[in-house]
Enzyme design. Sequence first.
Site, short mmCIF file in Angstrom:
data_model
loop_
_atom_site.label_atom_id
_atom_site.label_comp_id
_atom_site.label_asym_id
_atom_site.label_seq_id
_atom_site.Cartn_x
_atom_site.Cartn_y
_atom_site.Cartn_z
N MET A 189 -22.42 93.14 -4.20
CA MET A 189 -21.98 91.84 -4.69
C MET A 189 -23.18 90.92 -4.82
O MET A 189 -24.18 91.06 -4.11
CB MET A 189 -20.92 91.23 -3.77
N ASP A 191 -28.71 89.70 -6.47
CA ASP A 191 -30.01 90.21 -6.05
C ASP A 191 -30.37 91.47 -6.83
O ASP A 191 -29.52 92.33 -7.08
CB ASP A 191 -29.98 90.54 -4.55
N HIS A 194 -28.95 95.57 1.74
CA HIS A 194 -28.55 94.41 2.52
C HIS A 194 -27.83 94.89 3.78
O HIS A 194 -26.73 95.43 3.70
CB HIS A 194 -27.63 93.50 1.71
N SER A 238 -26.23 96.87 -2.05
CA SER A 238 -25.53 96.00 -1.10
C SER A 238 -24.17 96.61 -0.80
O SER A 238 -24.10 97.77 -0.39
CB SER A 238 -25.42 94.58 -1.66
N THR A 239 -23.09 95.87 -1.02
CA THR A 239 -21.76 96.32 -0.65
C THR A 239 -21.42 97.67 -1.30
O THR A 239 -21.53 97.82 -2.50
CB THR A 239 -20.71 95.27 -1.08
#
Length: 353
Positions: free
Chosen positions: A289, A292, A195, A168-169
């Site tokens: 973050m 998941d 993501h 993700s991030t």
Amino acid sequence: MSRPTPRAVVVDDSHFMRTMLSDMLEDGGVTVVDTAADGAEAVNAVLEHEPDVVTMDLQMPEVDGLEAVERIMAERPTPILMLSAHTADGADVTFEALEKGAVDFFTKPGGEVSTRMSSKEDQLVRKVKAVAGADVGGGPSTADRSRSAEATTDGDHRDGGTVLIASSTGGPTVVERVVAGLPRDADFRVIVVQHMPDAFTGRFADRLDAASEYDVREAEDGDRIGGGEALVAPGGKHLVVAGAGGGRLRIKLTEDPAEHGVRPAADVTMRSAAETVDDPLVGVVLTGMGADGAAGVQAIADAGGHVIAQDEASSAVFGMPKRAIERGCVDDVLAGDDVPEGILDAITLEVNA
């Protein structure tokens, strides 16, 4: 003990957008210490105020967002969240910004900007706060990345196996290095769940394809994936491993409800793979973050697979790897650039077990 309030600089050539973004962040508990109308002003504001985070527009007169990112990362490295248009062209420029050191991006809505942006206020605030906590203390040099990739390609690795990557991030550049570090003759089947909005995942797949020896594409419903191929889960849809046989996996895409507030969710993909795949299976949780991937790698571990998490020192945001580690199912905690070798070692161990 509560965290200190993040301090932000908001950069956009639209006065309306600067005001709206500043109000949204202030309402969400972020202190806006300054605003800037172009990249040159942005650099000066960062040097003067030393903020925790910068929201950076891409398209600006004189000095644009790309050049501003480059200058800031050279003069005072600071976590930067790009504000990108939800278009294919916007995706290309956004990935360039991430290469130059930006941590993540947030897509600006089209149409009635004020109405649609307001509906995304909570999401924006969460992302700004996450990016504010990112470590931008300098990633590996190009030479270091090349040496890492070369190190993993020594020897003959015709082991096969399935590799599932969650991120993700801060993840796109790390995912790119990981996939680029996997030798083609290892013959893995690779699935990436990053993501990312739907306008970006196709371009992301193209970048991975160009950077690696694997044939990478954005997944489509009913796809089949074999050795030496990689799929990227499309934005807005869950990717389910629906079948396995003959060295290939069958993929189904769904629009089932989001998990952890995201779709695609890595947990969906990993759980389905754990139930379906009998060959060697490796789950990898990279920077990001939220939670998941934690339940997903737990399912992989329970099915006898191997689990790798990125370490805190090399993660821009340690949320996802931390939650996976807390599950107690992680076999290896590795720096991002050591993950390809960790995957090779894990598959070799499983094959020889």
